[in-house]
Design an enzyme around this catalytic site. Structure first.
Site, PDB file in Angstrom:
ATOM      1  CG  ASP A   8      -1.998  -1.041   1.170  1.00  0.00           C
ATOM      2  OD1 ASP A   8      -2.080  -1.740   0.136  1.00  0.00           O
ATOM      3  OD2 ASP A   8      -2.765  -1.161   2.132  1.00  0.00           O
ATOM      4  CG  ASP A 131     -12.724  -1.495  -0.876  1.00  0.00           C
ATOM      5  OD1 ASP A 131     -12.216  -2.620  -0.991  1.00  0.00           O
ATOM      6  OD2 ASP A 131     -12.333  -0.493  -1.505  1.00  0.00           O
TER       7      ASP A 131
END
Length: 252
Positions: A8, A131
């Site tokens: 990330d 998500d």
């Protein structure tokens, strides 16, 4: 089942967030290319990369860091990339640079035609990122909640040609509390698209639990790999063995 180590990216560095909060970022490596090489050398078959700044900005922000990753492992390990890809042109730019699969999240909710267009132009190279918090989809880097159920969104793309769904339980992400096996397996069984589990994968026991469902195609892990709770080599061996590998079970 394939294990995807995660990189990330925030401000050019490899970080992990806690439940998607940018203010709760922990930096683990300031050299994304070196981190990618380390994951490749440990036996990873795929790499999952997210441009966190891009997810909020709606456009690529960490392009230089992604380029360093591609330069480090391009041609040796496929890379899937999400965060800030909101158009066919943006998808094309990354695929032309060597990204093997793009992950479309916010645009899947706000402009689903882009997903269909990308699937037509890049067959086998498009995933949808779903998500969810309490079963409902969040977009714009998880900052904006919707009333859309995760399963309803997944079903919208059944016939689009999507190669995978990356399903993240936001409340589990980065918390090392364990993956949401039940919700992920339920989604995987309800759609024909392969589902990749994300959020909370903390040890070999979690990976075994996901594999035992017989329904989940992959799992993404980040923080547990960085802090040593999960050994990537052992985890890859376990997934390749079909769940019969021995070794540590991981733990708290």
């Amino acid at each position: 089942m394939i294990l995807y180590p995660a990189i990330d990216l925030k401000d050019g560095q490899c970080v992990r967030l806690l439940r998607g909060e940018m203010a709760a970022a922990t930096v683990f490596n300031d050299d994304p290319g070196a981190q990618a090489r380390a994951f490749h050398q440990a036996g990873a078959e795929w790499l999952h990369v997210v441009d966190l700044n891009g997810a909020f900005a709606g456009k690529p922000v960490n392009a230089e860091a992604v380029e360093r990753i591609l330069a480090a492992v391009g041609g040796r390990m496929p890379v899937q990339l999400g965060g800030g890809i909101r158009s066919l042109e943006g998808a094309r730019a990354w695929i032309e640079r060597g990204v093997s699969r793009i992950v479309l999240g916010t645009v899947a909710v706000k402009d689903p035609a882009v997903v269909h267009d990308c699937c037509r132009e890049f067959p086998g190279k498009v995933a949808v990122g779903i998500d969810a918090r309490d079963g409902r989809v969040a977009v714009e880097g998880w900052a904006e909640a919707t009333e859309i159920e995760a399963l309803d969104l997944a079903r919208r793309f059944e016939d689009a040609g999507v190669s995978a769904i990356v399903y993240t339980d936001i409340d589990r992400d980065g918390a090392l509390g364990g993956v949401n096996v039940d919700a992920t397996a339920a989604l995987a069984r309800a759609v024909s698209i392969p589902v990749i589990a994300s959020g909370g994968v903390k040890d070999l026991q979690d990976i075994r639990a996901l594999m035992a469902t017989g329904a989940i195609a992959g799992a993404i892990s980040g923080r547990a790999l960085y802090d040593g709770r999960l050994d990537l080599g052992e985890a890859v061996a376990l997934t390749k063995s079909g769940g019969q590998a021995t070794g540590q079970t991981g733990g708290n």
